[in-house]
Design an enzyme around this catalytic site. Structure first.
Site: not given
Ligand code: PGA
Ligand code: ZN
Length: 410
Positions: A42, A154, A162-163, A204, A240, A284, A311, A336, A364-366, A387
């Site tokens: 994402s 994810h 997403q999270e 993740e 998130d 987030e 983010d 990131k 981190h990243r996914s 995270k």
């Molecule tokens: P991404 O997800 O690494 O796929 O962008 C992580 C996030 O959105 O925080």
């Molecule tokens: Zn995010």
């Protein structure tokens, strides 16, 4: 002063079988640094450019061009420069690239070199990386935001957020945080199993079951916290939303999996309601990356009570963070390094956030790898939060294991 004597570049693979850049840097005084660049699913529209080969090979995702840029352009420009001046070597790469968003050399090429140089400089001085990154600053162990349930881009389940993460409020140590989060992860697995729901995991490492609604995920996680023997005063839930992924047009968002539409105001009302009903401590990207106005409105409503993290909104970019300060959008920034593409710019945006009262959450990243750089970064800059995914899947656990070992050293 210690010169860079050799830079090697490789096409490697990340945790989703996607090619990525690996870099090795060697120095005159025997230092060696190795970095692997992560990659998102994402991704924010304003992130620095990730250079991919296109074409048919590996779905167009190859990074041979990026690797060639390191071998043919970056390495010759950096050889014989001091490995201990990351600011200078980053500047040389930025000038060599010459574009606004690193599209010529690729942010993936530049970041791999930037991080490998820092690691080589730390290694030749026999210094732990977190200490090298801290410089004069105090090293601080972060609290984890531990992912336990995946949705959105994810996972292939029916959850739009997403999270879903858990975060201990005042842990005695990182080791204690780890224990708490793992016990909640086991409890959630037991609950899902008993209900006959899937315990397969997403990108993740969090579980990715199909549920009746996103609220059910919050219900199950609250249950898991209690089942593991903790109270929801001691352990909070963090989300998130990655709402940029939901943005349609003309101020309308659409949660694609449930096919539900919201305008900005309705989305803010949804977050307010969820915060009333569940022990949520952080959201987030509750609003999309182009919508500073509604992000500011969300911050006005909830910013006094919970953490609101930008983010895709900020993409680890100083200019966008400054725009956030002006608008009053968010009260924290997600960090990131590959969103901006150099270590020096990453360190500088963290400093800017901290000086202006915004929290920095290292992320981190996914798409990840065995590289544990972000663990040292979180400690070195004293971010306070990290995270790095679930306590499952080695590319995630590697970061937590590194933190457990750093805590012993400190
Ligand atoms: P991404 O997800 O690494 O796929 O962008 C992580 C996030 O959105 O925080
Ligand atoms: Zn995010």
């Amino acid at each position: 002063m210690s010169k860079i004597v050799k830079i090697e570049a490789f096409e490697l693979f990340d945790s989703r079988a996607v090619p990525t850049v690996g870099v090795k840097v060697f120095t005159e005084k025997g230092g060696e640094g190795f970095a692997i660049v992560p990659s998102g699913a994402s991704t924010g529209a304003f992130e620095a450019h990730e250079l991919r080969d296109g074409g048919l090979r590996l779905g167009g995702k190859g990074v041979k061009k990026a690797v060639e840029h390191i071998r043919n352009l970056i390495a010759p420009a950096l050889l014989h420069h001091d490995c201990r001046s990351g600011l200078e070597t980053d500047k040389i790469m930025l000038e060599l690239d010459g574009s606004e968003n690193k599209e010529r050399l690729g942010a993936n090429s530049i970041l791999g070199v930037s991080i490998a140089i820092a690691k080589a400089a730390a290694s030749e001085q026999d210094m732990p990386l977190y200490k090298y990154l801290a410089g004069e600053n105090k090293c601080v162990m972060p609290r984890p935001m531990m992912n336990i349930l995946n949705g959105g881009a994810h996972a292939s389940n029916n959850i739009d957020i997403q999270e879903f993460m858990v975060q201990p409020v005042c842990p005695a140590s990182f080791a204690e945080s780890m224990e708490i989060c793992c016990e909640i992860y086991y409890a959630l697995r037991d609950i899902l199993k008993k209900k006959g729901l899937s315990t397969a995991v997403g990108d993740e490492g969090g579980f990715a079951p199909n549920l009746k609604g996103d609220e059910d995920a919050l219900e199950l996680i609250s249950e898991a916290i209690i089942k593991a023997g903790y109270s929801t005063d001691k352990v909070k839930i963090c989300l998130d939303a990655a709402a940029s992924e939901w943005y349609l047009k003309d101020g309308i968002y659409r949660m694609p999996k449930r096919d539900k539409k919201y305008d900005g105001e309705e989305l803010i009302a949804l977050w307010e309601k969820l915060c009333e009903d569940y022990p949520i401590a952080s959201i987030e990207d509750g609003i999309g990356e182009n919508d500073f106005e509604n992000f500011a409105l969300l911050t006005k409503h909830l910013g006094g009570k919970i953490q609101l993290v930008g983010d895709d909104l900020f993409v680890t970019n100083e200019k966008r963070l400054q725009a956030g300060f002006l608008a009053g959008a968010a009260n924290a920034i997600l960090i990131k390094p590959n969103q901006i593409g150099t270590l020096s710019e990453t360190l500088s945006v963290i400093k800017l956030a901290q000086e202006n009262g915004y929290s920095a959450v290292i992320s981190h990243r996914s798409g990840e790898s065995e590289d544990t750089f972000i663990a040292d970064l979180a400690v070195g800059v004293g971010a306070g939060q990290i995270k790095a995914g679930a306590p499952a899947r080695s590319e995630r656990v590697a970061k937590y294991n590194r933190l457990l070992m750093i805590e012993k050293e400190l």
